[in-house]
Design an enzyme around this catalytic site. Structure first.
Site, PDB file in Angstrom:
ATOM      1  N   GLU A 137      -5.095   4.634  19.811  1.00  0.00           N
ATOM      2  CA  GLU A 137      -4.933   4.161  18.434  1.00  0.00           C
ATOM      3  C   GLU A 137      -6.041   4.694  17.527  1.00  0.00           C
ATOM      4  OE1 GLU A 137      -2.582   1.041  20.666  1.00  0.00           O
ATOM      5  OE2 GLU A 137      -4.724   1.471  20.789  1.00  0.00           O
ATOM      6  N   THR A 138      -5.681   4.836  16.262  1.00  0.00           N
ATOM      7  CA  THR A 138      -6.605   5.138  15.174  1.00  0.00           C
ATOM      8  C   THR A 138      -6.345   4.125  14.079  1.00  0.00           C
ATOM      9  OG1 THR A 138      -6.633   7.509  15.678  1.00  0.00           O
ATOM     10  CG2 THR A 138      -7.271   6.858  13.443  1.00  0.00           C
TER      11      THR A 138
END
Length: 273
Positions: free
Chosen positions: A45-46
């Site tokens: 994830e970002t």
């Protein structure tokens, strides 16, 4: 240029947990630019920190995998909170309040550890026979390996399986082609004398996730709620990937809290405009 932070979550040692990329001051970035950057980082994830739209929140976060956006995820919640605090953020109350696609999520500080209050499930309850059979085929599990199964969807869409023991969890060799679109989390009890209560693994989007807060949150709600796990326990995750994730799960009143240590590994700027 906006600030950029990379945080390792559910570990007190850099490179042993689950990494998260965080872009600060992301107001004004298009959805397409966020999605492209999340694909480029190629982390599980970002996140992108924005001004909150709810006055009760300290900040708003959008969470992207390399393949799309999530309304909620656990390790991005803790990693984003750590990045926001490290950048000088000051919560309005004694705890932080994150705004995300799943609503408002409380994050509390306990020394160096951060913990979030597990959000309510979007989908829970038993898994039907067809779904369970497909998941077992994808993980090469026999009927005797599975002690229980529940939908555990608090955003990502997890199906959770309780397996007979930690060794069964660690032995899984997933067939991602057979799993298809299922996002599956598995847990098995550790042997007596271990420093953790359960071994956990998570499989989604053709990869194994190193350490998964959302899954552990839903597992905690199920296992503590049904008396399978104690009111407070620690789960291990990431073992097969060479990580040493430690997830602290505790029921306090009506809430299940999911926490862990976080380490800031990279600080800088990112040119996204």
């Amino acid at each position: 240029m906006p600030k950029f932070t990379q945080v390792d979550v559910f570990t007190d040692e850099l490179a042993r947990g689950n990494a998260l990329a965080v872009v600060h001051g992301a107001d004004g970035l298009s959805d397409e630019r966020m999605a492209a950057f999340a694909s480029w980082t190629n982390l599980s994830e970002t996140t992108f920190l924005l001004e909150p739209s709810d006055p009760a929140a300290d900040y708003r976060v959008r969470i992207f995998t390399p393949h799309g956006e999530l309304p909620f995820a656990g390790h991005p919640t803790l990693g984003s909170a750590r990045a926001w605090l490290a950048a000088g953020g000051e919560p309005k109350a004694g705890h932080l309040v994150q705004e995300c696609g799943a609503g408002l999520v409380r994050v509390r500080r306990d020394g160096d550890r951060l913990a979030f209050a597990a959000p309510p499930l979007r989908r829970g309850g038993p898994v039907d026979d067809a779904d369970l059979a497909a998941v077992k085929r994808g993980l090469h599990l026999r009927d005797a390996d599975v002690l229980g199964a529940r939908w555990a969807d608090n955003g990502p869409g997890w199906v959770a399986l309780l397996l007979r023991d930690a060794a069964t969890v660690l032995a899984i060799e997933p067939d991602f082609g057979a799993l298809g679109s299922y996002k599956v989390g598995v847990a098995g009890a550790q042997p007596a004398g271990s420093d953790t209560a359960f071994e956990v693994r998570a499989f989604s989007d053709v990869v194994e996730d190193p350490v998964t807060g959302s899954l552990n949150a839903a597992l905690g709600q199920w296992l503590i709620g049904d008396g399978i796990a104690p009111e407070s326990y620690v789960a291990a995750q990431g073992t097969r990937l060479g990580r040493r994730g430690r997830v602290h799960v505790e029921r306090d009143g009506d809430d299940v809290w999911v926490g862990g240590e976080t380490v800031v590994g990279i600080r800088g700027e990112v040119d996204l405009w």
